[in-house]
Motif scaffolding. Structure first.
Motif, PDB file in Angstrom:
ATOM      1  N   PRO A 149       4.100  -1.361  13.118  1.00  0.00           N
ATOM      2  CA  PRO A 149       3.456  -2.399  12.427  1.00  0.00           C
ATOM      3  C   PRO A 149       3.563  -3.606  12.490  1.00  0.00           C
ATOM      4  CG  PRO A 149       5.248  -1.064  10.185  1.00  0.00           C
ATOM      5  CD  PRO A 149       4.818  -0.865  12.076  1.00  0.00           C
ATOM      6  N   ILE A 150       3.042  -5.231  11.766  1.00  0.00           N
ATOM      7  CA  ILE A 150       3.120  -6.493  11.902  1.00  0.00           C
ATOM      8  C   ILE A 150       3.975  -6.771  10.116  1.00  0.00           C
ATOM      9  CG2 ILE A 150       2.343  -8.597  12.423  1.00  0.00           C
ATOM     10  CD1 ILE A 150       0.466  -7.285  14.141  1.00  0.00           C
ATOM     11  N   TYR A 151       4.613  -7.740  10.197  1.00  0.00           N
ATOM     12  CA  TYR A 151       5.454  -7.886   9.344  1.00  0.00           C
ATOM     13  C   TYR A 151       5.097  -9.515   8.988  1.00  0.00           C
ATOM     14  CZ  TYR A 151       7.549  -8.745   4.549  1.00  0.00           C
ATOM     15  OH  TYR A 151       8.216  -8.818   2.913  1.00  0.00           O
ATOM     16  N   CYS A 185       5.366 -12.839   3.291  1.00  0.00           N
ATOM     17  CA  CYS A 185       6.094 -11.598   2.395  1.00  0.00           C
ATOM     18  C   CYS A 185       4.839 -10.128   2.423  1.00  0.00           C
ATOM     19  CB  CYS A 185       6.344 -11.590   1.260  1.00  0.00           C
ATOM     20  SG  CYS A 185       7.377 -12.696   1.276  1.00  0.00           S
ATOM     21  N   SER A 186       3.898  -9.719   3.390  1.00  0.00           N
ATOM     22  CA  SER A 186       3.073  -8.584   3.619  1.00  0.00           C
ATOM     23  C   SER A 186       3.054  -8.313   4.508  1.00  0.00           C
ATOM     24  CB  SER A 186       1.883  -8.975   2.959  1.00  0.00           C
ATOM     25  OG  SER A 186       1.411 -10.508   3.413  1.00  0.00           O
ATOM     26  N   ARG A 187       2.721  -6.841   5.247  1.00  0.00           N
ATOM     27  CA  ARG A 187       2.372  -6.212   6.034  1.00  0.00           C
ATOM     28  C   ARG A 187       1.011  -6.320   6.392  1.00  0.00           C
ATOM     29  NH1 ARG A 187       4.401  -0.040   6.456  1.00  0.00           N
ATOM     30  NH2 ARG A 187       6.405  -0.999   6.222  1.00  0.00           N
ATOM     31  N   SER A 188       0.819  -6.103   7.466  1.00  0.00           N
ATOM     32  CA  SER A 188      -0.450  -6.631   8.022  1.00  0.00           C
ATOM     33  C   SER A 188      -2.078  -5.116   7.894  1.00  0.00           C
ATOM     34  CB  SER A 188      -1.170  -7.021   9.911  1.00  0.00           C
ATOM     35  OG  SER A 188      -2.796  -6.977   9.960  1.00  0.00           O
ATOM     36  N   LYS A 189      -3.238  -5.191   7.081  1.00  0.00           N
ATOM     37  CA  LYS A 189      -3.479  -4.611   6.736  1.00  0.00           C
ATOM     38  C   LYS A 189      -4.078  -3.785   7.710  1.00  0.00           C
ATOM     39  CE  LYS A 189      -2.462  -4.281   2.388  1.00  0.00           C
ATOM     40  NZ  LYS A 189      -1.901  -3.502   1.727  1.00  0.00           N
ATOM     41  N   TYR A 214       9.101  -3.367   9.807  1.00  0.00           N
ATOM     42  CA  TYR A 214       9.292  -2.975   8.649  1.00  0.00           C
ATOM     43  C   TYR A 214       9.762  -3.049   6.947  1.00  0.00           C
ATOM     44  CZ  TYR A 214       8.903  -0.119  13.092  1.00  0.00           C
ATOM     45  OH  TYR A 214       8.512   0.415  14.492  1.00  0.00           O
ATOM     46  N   TYR A 215       9.878  -4.191   6.839  1.00  0.00           N
ATOM     47  CA  TYR A 215      10.065  -4.674   5.623  1.00  0.00           C
ATOM     48  C   TYR A 215       9.120  -3.743   4.962  1.00  0.00           C
ATOM     49  CZ  TYR A 215      13.922  -7.841   6.053  1.00  0.00           C
ATOM     50  OH  TYR A 215      15.074  -8.248   6.204  1.00  0.00           O
ATOM     51  N   LYS A 216       9.107  -3.950   3.311  1.00  0.00           N
ATOM     52  CA  LYS A 216       8.026  -2.762   2.200  1.00  0.00           C
ATOM     53  C   LYS A 216       7.081  -3.800   2.633  1.00  0.00           C
ATOM     54  CE  LYS A 216      11.905   0.419   0.264  1.00  0.00           C
ATOM     55  NZ  LYS A 216      12.226   0.699  -0.585  1.00  0.00           N
ATOM     56  N   ASP A 217       6.018  -3.549   2.284  1.00  0.00           N
ATOM     57  CA  ASP A 217       4.786  -4.159   1.993  1.00  0.00           C
ATOM     58  C   ASP A 217       4.961  -4.525   0.702  1.00  0.00           C
ATOM     59  OD1 ASP A 217       2.266  -5.589   2.051  1.00  0.00           O
ATOM     60  OD2 ASP A 217       1.160  -3.785   1.158  1.00  0.00           O
ATOM     61  N   SER A 218       4.493  -6.181  -0.230  1.00  0.00           N
ATOM     62  CA  SER A 218       4.589  -6.463  -0.836  1.00  0.00           C
ATOM     63  C   SER A 218       3.347  -7.387  -1.551  1.00  0.00           C
ATOM     64  CB  SER A 218       5.805  -7.366  -1.578  1.00  0.00           C
ATOM     65  OG  SER A 218       6.968  -6.655  -0.598  1.00  0.00           O
ATOM     66  N   SER A 219       2.174  -7.115  -0.547  1.00  0.00           N
ATOM     67  CA  SER A 219       0.868  -7.525  -0.929  1.00  0.00           C
ATOM     68  C   SER A 219       0.831  -7.670  -2.502  1.00  0.00           C
ATOM     69  CB  SER A 219      -0.356  -7.104  -0.038  1.00  0.00           C
ATOM     70  OG  SER A 219      -0.588  -6.117  -0.236  1.00  0.00           O
ATOM     71  N   ILE A 229      14.293  -2.430   3.256  1.00  0.00           N
ATOM     72  CA  ILE A 229      13.221  -1.827   4.301  1.00  0.00           C
ATOM     73  C   ILE A 229      12.319  -1.088   4.362  1.00  0.00           C
ATOM     74  CG2 ILE A 229      13.961  -0.885   6.991  1.00  0.00           C
ATOM     75  CD1 ILE A 229      14.580  -4.245   6.274  1.00  0.00           C
ATOM     76  N   ASP A 230      11.526  -0.109   4.680  1.00  0.00           N
ATOM     77  CA  ASP A 230      10.793   1.192   4.594  1.00  0.00           C
ATOM     78  C   ASP A 230      11.400   2.422   6.081  1.00  0.00           C
ATOM     79  OD1 ASP A 230       9.263   3.297   4.718  1.00  0.00           O
ATOM     80  OD2 ASP A 230       7.639   1.801   5.180  1.00  0.00           O
ATOM     81  N   TRP A 231      13.072   2.828   5.502  1.00  0.00           N
ATOM     82  CA  TRP A 231      13.306   4.035   6.035  1.00  0.00           C
ATOM     83  C   TRP A 231      12.836   4.767   6.829  1.00  0.00           C
ATOM     84  CZ3 TRP A 231      17.097   0.948   8.449  1.00  0.00           C
ATOM     85  CH2 TRP A 231      17.754   0.206   7.546  1.00  0.00           C
ATOM     86  N   LYS A 232      12.366   4.865   5.801  1.00  0.00           N
ATOM     87  CA  LYS A 232      11.315   6.377   6.495  1.00  0.00           C
ATOM     88  C   LYS A 232       9.900   6.395   7.784  1.00  0.00           C
ATOM     89  CE  LYS A 232       8.181  10.126   4.848  1.00  0.00           C
ATOM     90  NZ  LYS A 232       7.763  10.503   3.238  1.00  0.00           N
ATOM     91  N   LEU A 233       9.768   4.893   7.370  1.00  0.00           N
ATOM     92  CA  LEU A 233       9.164   4.550   8.958  1.00  0.00           C
ATOM     93  C   LEU A 233       9.574   4.408   9.833  1.00  0.00           C
ATOM     94  CD1 LEU A 233       5.191   4.101   9.518  1.00  0.00           C
ATOM     95  CD2 LEU A 233       5.889   2.098   8.457  1.00  0.00           C
TER      96      LEU A 233
END
Length: 212
Positions: free
Chosen positions: A81-83, A88-92, A37-42, A60-64
């Motif tokens: 999600p997959i990080y 340093c990015s979340r899979s789209k 749940y790390y925030k996406d940085s793509s 962290i994306d605490w809301k999600l």
């Protein structure tokens, strides 16, 4: 349904504890890792992504995470999600489908720093370990999973991991219901926790049965 939070510093043995509890509860558990749940940085250049402090609560994306734990408690299926630490990015395009289960284990170094998430937990466990032991495990993990050599891993520990541990993770220990020293090697503690969980599940099932 029971929600268990398992926190502790990097390299403390959280994963070992999670595996031991999961094994003893045989198939009644799902594990939700904070690391997914790390925030996406793509949207950032790679140079900027590599400066991200993964040991700070703001990463962290605490809301999600809180929303998806709430949905699981409501009996809903989630798309976790997959990080990737390497990009340093979340899979789209890809997610992990997670079905509800009797026990939800939320695992991560920072999970007790979020009140909204803590309030959803029935049992909060902190895995404690000596800082030297944690450093050795971190070096091994960094070399195997994150492309760092020994020197880079030690530098990262001194500049980021250690100060963030002292500022955020160690103080969050006060929220724990149970503290496990020696991490996953503490078989007595794991047996006690498993027995506590099984008892709580039995009590919840009995209450549900009486309501019917």
């Amino acid at each position: 349904m029971l929600v268990i939070g398992i926190a502790g510093g990097s390299g403390s043995g959280k994963t070992t504890v999670v595996k031991a509890i999961t094994k003893q509860l045989s198939g009644r558990v799902i594990v939700i890792p904070q690391d997914s749940y790390y925030k996406d940085s793509s949207h950032l250049p790679m140079e900027e992504r590599q400066k991200i402090n993964f040991d700070h609560p703001d990463a962290i994306d605490w809301k999600l995470l809180c929303n998806q734990i709430r949905e699981l408690k409501q009996g809903k299926t989630i798309q976790q999600p997959i990080y990737s630490y390497l990009t340093c990015s979340r899979s789209k395009t890809e997610t992990v489908t997670v079905e509800p289960a009797d026990v939800i284990i939320v695992e991560g170094i920072l999970i007790f720093t979020c009140k909204e998430l803590r309030d959803q937990m029935n049992i909060k466990i902190f895995v404690d370990a000596d800082s030297d032991d944690r450093l050795m495990r971190i070096i091994v993990r960094d070399m195997a999973e994150r492309g760092r050599d020994t020197e880079a891993s030690i530098d990262h520990y001194c500049e980021t991991v250690k100060p963030m541990h002292l500022q955020f993770i160690e103080p969050s220990k006060r929220y724990a219901d149970i503290i496990i020293p020696q991490g996953g090697h503490n078989k007595v503690a794991i047996d006690v926790i498993t027995a506590t969980v099984e008892k709580a599940l039995a009590e919840m099932a009995e209450k549900k049965k009486k309501k019917k």
